[in-house]
Design a protein around this motif. Structure first.
Motif, PDB file in Angstrom:
ATOM      1  N   GLY A  24       0.807  -1.208   0.000  1.00 20.68           N
ATOM      2  CA  GLY A  24       0.000   0.000   0.000  1.00 20.68           C
ATOM      3  C   GLY A  24       0.842   1.261   0.000  1.00 20.68           C
ATOM      4  O   GLY A  24       0.584   2.202  -0.745  1.00 20.68           O
ATOM      5  N   ARG A  25       1.860   1.277   0.841  1.00 18.64           N
ATOM      6  CA  ARG A  25       2.742   2.450   0.927  1.00 18.64           C
ATOM      7  C   ARG A  25       3.535   2.601  -0.365  1.00 18.64           C
ATOM      8  O   ARG A  25       3.712   3.714  -0.870  1.00 18.64           O
ATOM      9  CB  ARG A  25       3.674   2.316   2.129  1.00 18.64           C
ATOM     10  CG  ARG A  25       4.624   3.466   2.290  1.00 18.64           C
ATOM     11  CD  ARG A  25       3.888   4.734   2.726  1.00 18.64           C
ATOM     12  NE  ARG A  25       4.857   5.804   2.862  1.00 18.64           N
ATOM     13  CZ  ARG A  25       4.741   6.996   2.263  1.00 18.64           C
ATOM     14  NH1 ARG A  25       3.679   7.273   1.554  1.00 18.64           N
ATOM     15  NH2 ARG A  25       5.660   7.898   2.419  1.00 18.64           N
ATOM     16  N   ALA A  26       4.028   1.499  -0.915  1.00 18.74           N
ATOM     17  CA  ALA A  26       4.799   1.534  -2.157  1.00 18.74           C
ATOM     18  C   ALA A  26       3.945   2.085  -3.296  1.00 18.74           C
ATOM     19  O   ALA A  26       4.388   2.952  -4.053  1.00 18.74           O
ATOM     20  CB  ALA A  26       5.315   0.142  -2.499  1.00 18.74           C
ATOM     21  N   ALA A  27       2.712   1.613  -3.408  1.00 18.64           N
ATOM     22  CA  ALA A  27       1.811   2.083  -4.460  1.00 18.64           C
ATOM     23  C   ALA A  27       1.553   3.580  -4.296  1.00 18.64           C
ATOM     24  O   ALA A  27       1.596   4.340  -5.273  1.00 18.64           O
ATOM     25  CB  ALA A  27       0.503   1.297  -4.417  1.00 18.64           C
ATOM     26  N   GLU A  28       1.314   3.997  -3.075  1.00 18.40           N
ATOM     27  CA  GLU A  28       1.075   5.412  -2.793  1.00 18.40           C
ATOM     28  C   GLU A  28       2.290   6.263  -3.183  1.00 18.40           C
ATOM     29  O   GLU A  28       2.151   7.325  -3.786  1.00 18.40           O
ATOM     30  CB  GLU A  28       0.780   5.559  -1.295  1.00 18.40           C
ATOM     31  CG  GLU A  28       0.531   6.962  -0.829  1.00 18.40           C
ATOM     32  CD  GLU A  28       0.332   7.004   0.678  1.00 18.40           C
ATOM     33  OE1 GLU A  28       1.036   7.780   1.335  1.00 18.40           O
ATOM     34  OE2 GLU A  28      -0.518   6.243   1.189  1.00 18.40           O
ATOM     35  N   MET A  29       3.482   5.773  -2.873  1.00 18.88           N
ATOM     36  CA  MET A  29       4.704   6.528  -3.140  1.00 18.88           C
ATOM     37  C   MET A  29       4.942   6.754  -4.630  1.00 18.88           C
ATOM     38  O   MET A  29       5.501   7.782  -5.015  1.00 18.88           O
ATOM     39  CB  MET A  29       5.905   5.828  -2.507  1.00 18.88           C
ATOM     40  CG  MET A  29       5.923   5.917  -0.999  1.00 18.88           C
ATOM     41  SD  MET A  29       7.221   4.916  -0.248  1.00 18.88           S
ATOM     42  CE  MET A  29       8.679   5.838  -0.721  1.00 18.88           C
ATOM     43  N   ILE A  30       4.550   5.801  -5.466  1.00 20.82           N
ATOM     44  CA  ILE A  30       4.793   5.957  -6.904  1.00 20.82           C
ATOM     45  C   ILE A  30       3.537   6.386  -7.659  1.00 20.82           C
ATOM     46  O   ILE A  30       3.558   6.487  -8.888  1.00 20.82           O
ATOM     47  CB  ILE A  30       5.387   4.678  -7.537  1.00 20.82           C
ATOM     48  CG1 ILE A  30       4.400   3.507  -7.496  1.00 20.82           C
ATOM     49  CG2 ILE A  30       6.714   4.321  -6.891  1.00 20.82           C
ATOM     50  CD1 ILE A  30       4.794   2.361  -8.395  1.00 20.82           C
ATOM     51  N   ARG A  56       3.819  -8.616   0.810  1.00 22.83           N
ATOM     52  CA  ARG A  56       4.860  -8.098  -0.082  1.00 22.83           C
ATOM     53  C   ARG A  56       5.532  -6.885   0.543  1.00 22.83           C
ATOM     54  O   ARG A  56       4.871  -6.013   1.097  1.00 22.83           O
ATOM     55  CB  ARG A  56       4.258  -7.691  -1.437  1.00 22.83           C
ATOM     56  CG  ARG A  56       3.774  -8.848  -2.258  1.00 22.83           C
ATOM     57  CD  ARG A  56       3.057  -8.309  -3.502  1.00 22.83           C
ATOM     58  NE  ARG A  56       2.584  -9.366  -4.369  1.00 22.83           N
ATOM     59  CZ  ARG A  56       1.407  -9.961  -4.275  1.00 22.83           C
ATOM     60  NH1 ARG A  56       0.562  -9.584  -3.338  1.00 22.83           N
ATOM     61  NH2 ARG A  56       1.059 -10.916  -5.110  1.00 22.83           N
ATOM     62  N   ARG A  57       6.862  -6.826   0.373  1.00 20.14           N
ATOM     63  CA  ARG A  57       7.666  -5.692   0.841  1.00 20.14           C
ATOM     64  C   ARG A  57       8.572  -5.245  -0.298  1.00 20.14           C
ATOM     65  O   ARG A  57       9.178  -6.063  -0.967  1.00 20.14           O
ATOM     66  CB  ARG A  57       8.535  -6.080   2.046  1.00 20.14           C
ATOM     67  CG  ARG A  57       7.769  -6.512   3.253  1.00 20.14           C
ATOM     68  CD  ARG A  57       7.167  -5.320   3.918  1.00 20.14           C
ATOM     69  NE  ARG A  57       6.432  -5.771   5.097  1.00 20.14           N
ATOM     70  CZ  ARG A  57       5.917  -4.963   5.971  1.00 20.14           C
ATOM     71  NH1 ARG A  57       6.048  -3.669   5.829  1.00 20.14           N
ATOM     72  NH2 ARG A  57       5.260  -5.419   6.990  1.00 20.14           N
ATOM     73  N   TYR A  58       8.662  -3.924  -0.485  1.00 23.39           N
ATOM     74  CA  TYR A  58       9.402  -3.354  -1.602  1.00 23.39           C
ATOM     75  C   TYR A  58      10.564  -2.491  -1.112  1.00 23.39           C
ATOM     76  O   TYR A  58      10.460  -1.811  -0.096  1.00 23.39           O
ATOM     77  CB  TYR A  58       8.469  -2.494  -2.460  1.00 23.39           C
ATOM     78  CG  TYR A  58       7.358  -3.290  -3.083  1.00 23.39           C
ATOM     79  CD1 TYR A  58       7.504  -3.853  -4.337  1.00 23.39           C
ATOM     80  CD2 TYR A  58       6.160  -3.501  -2.397  1.00 23.39           C
ATOM     81  CE1 TYR A  58       6.489  -4.607  -4.903  1.00 23.39           C
ATOM     82  CE2 TYR A  58       5.143  -4.249  -2.958  1.00 23.39           C
ATOM     83  CZ  TYR A  58       5.313  -4.798  -4.212  1.00 23.39           C
ATOM     84  OH  TYR A  58       4.312  -5.554  -4.772  1.00 23.39           O
ATOM     85  N   SER A  59      11.639  -2.500  -1.879  1.00 21.06           N
ATOM     86  CA  SER A  59      12.798  -1.664  -1.584  1.00 21.06           C
ATOM     87  C   SER A  59      12.713  -0.365  -2.383  1.00 21.06           C
ATOM     88  O   SER A  59      11.925  -0.248  -3.322  1.00 21.06           O
ATOM     89  CB  SER A  59      14.089  -2.405  -1.955  1.00 21.06           C
ATOM     90  OG  SER A  59      14.178  -2.546  -3.369  1.00 21.06           O
ATOM     91  N   ARG A  60      13.569   0.591  -2.028  1.00 23.87           N
ATOM     92  CA  ARG A  60      13.609   1.843  -2.788  1.00 23.87           C
ATOM     93  C   ARG A  60      14.039   1.591  -4.230  1.00 23.87           C
ATOM     94  O   ARG A  60      13.527   2.215  -5.148  1.00 23.87           O
ATOM     95  CB  ARG A  60      14.556   2.846  -2.121  1.00 23.87           C
ATOM     96  CG  ARG A  60      13.967   3.437  -0.865  1.00 23.87           C
ATOM     97  CD  ARG A  60      14.748   4.610  -0.379  1.00 23.87           C
ATOM     98  NE  ARG A  60      16.184   4.342  -0.385  1.00 23.87           N
ATOM     99  CZ  ARG A  60      17.021   4.789   0.511  1.00 23.87           C
ATOM    100  NH1 ARG A  60      16.616   5.518   1.498  1.00 23.87           N
ATOM    101  NH2 ARG A  60      18.296   4.511   0.432  1.00 23.87           N
ATOM    102  N   TYR A  61      14.974   0.676  -4.426  1.00 23.31           N
ATOM    103  CA  TYR A  61      15.403   0.336  -5.788  1.00 23.31           C
ATOM    104  C   TYR A  61      14.205  -0.187  -6.588  1.00 23.31           C
ATOM    105  O   TYR A  61      13.980   0.231  -7.726  1.00 23.31           O
ATOM    106  CB  TYR A  61      16.525  -0.703  -5.734  1.00 23.31           C
ATOM    107  CG  TYR A  61      16.874  -1.260  -7.090  1.00 23.31           C
ATOM    108  CD1 TYR A  61      17.606  -0.507  -8.005  1.00 23.31           C
ATOM    109  CD2 TYR A  61      16.437  -2.519  -7.470  1.00 23.31           C
ATOM    110  CE1 TYR A  61      17.906  -1.004  -9.264  1.00 23.31           C
ATOM    111  CE2 TYR A  61      16.734  -3.031  -8.726  1.00 23.31           C
ATOM    112  CZ  TYR A  61      17.472  -2.265  -9.613  1.00 23.31           C
ATOM    113  OH  TYR A  61      17.749  -2.758 -10.853  1.00 23.31           O
ATOM    114  N   GLN A  62      13.441  -1.090  -6.011  1.00 24.32           N
ATOM    115  CA  GLN A  62      12.271  -1.632  -6.703  1.00 24.32           C
ATOM    116  C   GLN A  62      11.247  -0.541  -6.990  1.00 24.32           C
ATOM    117  O   GLN A  62      10.597  -0.559  -8.037  1.00 24.32           O
ATOM    118  CB  GLN A  62      11.633  -2.755  -5.876  1.00 24.32           C
ATOM    119  CG  GLN A  62      12.478  -4.003  -5.838  1.00 24.32           C
ATOM    120  CD  GLN A  62      11.928  -5.040  -4.874  1.00 24.32           C
ATOM    121  OE1 GLN A  62      11.392  -4.706  -3.818  1.00 24.32           O
ATOM    122  NE2 GLN A  62      12.062  -6.297  -5.252  1.00 24.32           N
ATOM    123  N   LEU A  63      11.119   0.417  -6.083  1.00 22.38           N
ATOM    124  CA  LEU A  63      10.167   1.510  -6.301  1.00 22.38           C
ATOM    125  C   LEU A  63      10.607   2.401  -7.453  1.00 22.38           C
ATOM    126  O   LEU A  63       9.770   2.879  -8.227  1.00 22.38           O
ATOM    127  CB  LEU A  63       9.981   2.332  -5.027  1.00 22.38           C
ATOM    128  CG  LEU A  63       9.289   1.608  -3.879  1.00 22.38           C
ATOM    129  CD1 LEU A  63       9.066   2.561  -2.704  1.00 22.38           C
ATOM    130  CD2 LEU A  63       7.979   0.993  -4.321  1.00 22.38           C
TER     131      LEU A  63
END
Length: 113
Positions: A24-30, A56-63
């Motif tokens: 959720g946070r990753a989607a919001e960030m991008i 699921r957990r995402y890294s800054r690189y993946q973002l």
């Protein structure tokens, strides 16, 4: 010598590869939806790590990779093509970095500078 202290979790936030962000946070960030992240995961553009609970957990690189794919898709590129473009861009960047690393520093020539 004093014993080494284990790194704190917050120390890892500077690590580009540390999976710090929830879906959720990753989607919001991008500026995307969780569905978009799932889709590019299914296309194997990025493979998020899983928490102990299976989330699921995402890294800054993946973002950064996901954000580039989103940019292409928003511009009208089909998602499969966007994923391929991003993979090729990433491979090119890595190849250029390695090439530069293997060349080493270039010696200064007389008359330069």
């Amino acid at each position: 010598m004093p014993p080494e202290t284990p790194p704190h979790a917050t120390d890892r936030l500077d690590d580009d590869d540390y999976p710090a962000y929830t879906m959720g946070r990753a989607a919001e960030m991008i500026g995307a939806t969780p569905g978009f992240l799932r889709t590019i995961g299914e296309a194997r553009l990025i493979t998020p790590l899983r928490s102990e609970g299976g989330h699921r957990r995402y890294s800054r690189y993946q973002l950064r990779i996901a954000a580039r794919a989103r940019e292409l898709v928003d511009g009208g590129t089909p998602i499969e093509a966007a994923c391929r473009i991003v993979i090729l861009e990433d491979q090119l960047e890595e190849a250029l970095r390695l090439n530069e690393e293997l060349r080493g520093p270039t010696p200064a020539r007389d008359g330069d500078g």
